[in-house]
Every structure is written in structure tokens, then in C-alpha cells.
Motif scaffolding. Structure first.
Motif, PDB file in Angstrom:
ATOM      1  N   THR A 150      48.020  62.584  83.685  1.00 34.70           N
ATOM      2  CA  THR A 150      48.177  61.999  85.016  1.00 34.70           C
ATOM      3  C   THR A 150      47.973  60.482  84.928  1.00 34.70           C
ATOM      4  O   THR A 150      46.967  60.044  84.369  1.00 34.70           O
ATOM      5  CB  THR A 150      47.120  62.576  85.984  1.00 34.70           C
ATOM      6  N   PRO A 151      48.893  59.700  85.481  1.00 37.40           N
ATOM      7  CA  PRO A 151      48.674  58.251  85.506  1.00 37.40           C
ATOM      8  C   PRO A 151      47.579  57.897  86.519  1.00 37.40           C
ATOM      9  O   PRO A 151      47.459  58.525  87.558  1.00 37.40           O
ATOM     10  CB  PRO A 151      50.022  57.682  85.946  1.00 37.40           C
ATOM     11  N   VAL A 152      46.778  56.893  86.181  1.00 37.84           N
ATOM     12  CA  VAL A 152      45.735  56.413  87.080  1.00 37.84           C
ATOM     13  C   VAL A 152      46.370  55.466  88.085  1.00 37.84           C
ATOM     14  O   VAL A 152      47.143  54.594  87.722  1.00 37.84           O
ATOM     15  CB  VAL A 152      44.616  55.699  86.289  1.00 37.84           C
ATOM     16  N   GLU A 153      46.057  55.663  89.341  1.00 39.17           N
ATOM     17  CA  GLU A 153      46.619  54.805  90.409  1.00 39.17           C
ATOM     18  C   GLU A 153      45.881  53.512  90.523  1.00 39.17           C
ATOM     19  O   GLU A 153      44.777  53.328  90.344  1.00 39.17           O
ATOM     20  CB  GLU A 153      46.578  55.551  91.739  1.00 39.17           C
ATOM     21  N   ASN A 201      52.433  50.047  80.016  1.00 37.82           N
ATOM     22  CA  ASN A 201      51.075  50.094  79.462  1.00 37.82           C
ATOM     23  C   ASN A 201      50.124  50.765  80.446  1.00 37.82           C
ATOM     24  O   ASN A 201      49.018  50.306  80.704  1.00 37.82           O
ATOM     25  CB  ASN A 201      50.592  48.686  79.109  1.00 37.82           C
ATOM     26  N   ARG A 202      50.573  51.872  80.993  1.00 41.58           N
ATOM     27  CA  ARG A 202      49.891  52.594  82.072  1.00 41.58           C
ATOM     28  C   ARG A 202      48.660  53.354  81.577  1.00 41.58           C
ATOM     29  O   ARG A 202      48.730  54.032  80.555  1.00 41.58           O
ATOM     30  CB  ARG A 202      50.882  53.572  82.702  1.00 41.58           C
ATOM     31  N   LEU A 203      47.560  53.212  82.292  1.00 39.70           N
ATOM     32  CA  LEU A 203      46.353  53.979  81.988  1.00 39.70           C
ATOM     33  C   LEU A 203      46.574  55.423  82.432  1.00 39.70           C
ATOM     34  O   LEU A 203      47.003  55.679  83.558  1.00 39.70           O
ATOM     35  CB  LEU A 203      45.139  53.382  82.695  1.00 39.70           C
ATOM     36  N   GLY A 237      37.663  73.158  72.204  1.00 43.42           N
ATOM     37  CA  GLY A 237      37.927  73.332  73.626  1.00 43.42           C
ATOM     38  C   GLY A 237      38.622  72.133  74.224  1.00 43.42           C
ATOM     39  O   GLY A 237      39.294  71.376  73.530  1.00 43.42           O
ATOM     40  N   ARG A 238      38.425  71.937  75.513  1.00 40.89           N
ATOM     41  CA  ARG A 238      39.110  70.868  76.244  1.00 40.89           C
ATOM     42  C   ARG A 238      38.237  69.620  76.348  1.00 40.89           C
ATOM     43  O   ARG A 238      37.029  69.713  76.441  1.00 40.89           O
ATOM     44  CB  ARG A 238      39.442  71.332  77.654  1.00 40.89           C
ATOM     45  N   LYS A 239      38.925  68.477  76.359  1.00 40.30           N
ATOM     46  CA  LYS A 239      38.230  67.206  76.528  1.00 40.30           C
ATOM     47  C   LYS A 239      39.117  66.291  77.370  1.00 40.30           C
ATOM     48  O   LYS A 239      40.325  66.237  77.162  1.00 40.30           O
ATOM     49  CB  LYS A 239      37.951  66.577  75.169  1.00 40.30           C
ATOM     50  N   THR A 240      38.513  65.581  78.313  1.00 38.98           N
ATOM     51  CA  THR A 240      39.257  64.636  79.139  1.00 38.98           C
ATOM     52  C   THR A 240      39.160  63.248  78.508  1.00 38.98           C
ATOM     53  O   THR A 240      38.071  62.793  78.165  1.00 38.98           O
ATOM     54  CB  THR A 240      38.692  64.603  80.575  1.00 38.98           C
ATOM     55  N   ILE A 241      40.319  62.613  78.362  1.00 35.93           N
ATOM     56  CA  ILE A 241      40.413  61.311  77.705  1.00 35.93           C
ATOM     57  C   ILE A 241      41.181  60.354  78.602  1.00 35.93           C
ATOM     58  O   ILE A 241      42.189  60.726  79.198  1.00 35.93           O
ATOM     59  CB  ILE A 241      41.148  61.441  76.354  1.00 35.93           C
ATOM     60  N   LYS A 242      40.710  59.107  78.681  1.00 32.51           N
ATOM     61  CA  LYS A 242      41.461  58.043  79.356  1.00 32.51           C
ATOM     62  C   LYS A 242      42.039  57.145  78.281  1.00 32.51           C
ATOM     63  O   LYS A 242      41.325  56.692  77.383  1.00 32.51           O
ATOM     64  CB  LYS A 242      40.548  57.220  80.255  1.00 32.51           C
TER      65      LYS A 242
END
Length: 71
Positions: free
Chosen positions: A68-71, A15-17, A28-33
Motif C-alpha cells: 500500500t502506498p503511504v498517503e 520514489n513512493r513510500l 511469518g509475516r513482517k510489516t516493512i516501510k
């Protein structure tokens, strides 16, 4: 692709963020968490739970430019 599939399976299991850069056609591009809920290797698609909006979105793998996984 097999190595990528292992990453996806690990992220789903844990269940990695994740931080993803998604390409939307015409926008265009969008950053999503969010968190990967399911990956369909036959359709090359994934379901992502987006934490900010508390919604589930469907994306094709070719829409995801970076993940990219959040650390």
C-alpha cells in the motif's frame, strides 16, 4: 499483471513510500516501510530500499502479501 506493472513503475518513478506485508518462510509475516527501487517482471522479483534500516532487500513477488502506498 499489466495493471500491477503500471503501479510498480509509477511507485519507482515517484520514489513512493510503501507499506508492505512480507511473508518470511519459517518466520511469518513482517510489516516493512520502504521504496521500490527495481522490479523484474521476468523473475517476478523486486528490490526494496527499507527506510528504517537503510538497507536494500530482494523479495519475490509471491512473498509480498500486501502493498500500500503511504498517503
Amino acid at each position: 499483471m499489466a495493471n500491477l506493472l503500471e503501479f510498480f513503475q509509477d511507485w519507482i518513478r515517484d520514489n513512493r513510500l510503501l507499506v508492505m506485508e512480507i511473508i518470511f518462510e519459517g518466520i511469518g509475516r513482517k510489516t516493512i516501510k520502504g521504496r521500490m527501487i527495481k522490479f523484474n517482471q521476468y523473475e517476478n522479483s523486486t528490490l526494496i530500499y527499507i527506510d528504517d534500516t537503510k538497507t536494500v532487500e530482494h523479495f519475490m513477488i509471491n512473498q509480498i502479501d500486501e502493498i500500500t502506498p503511504v498517503e
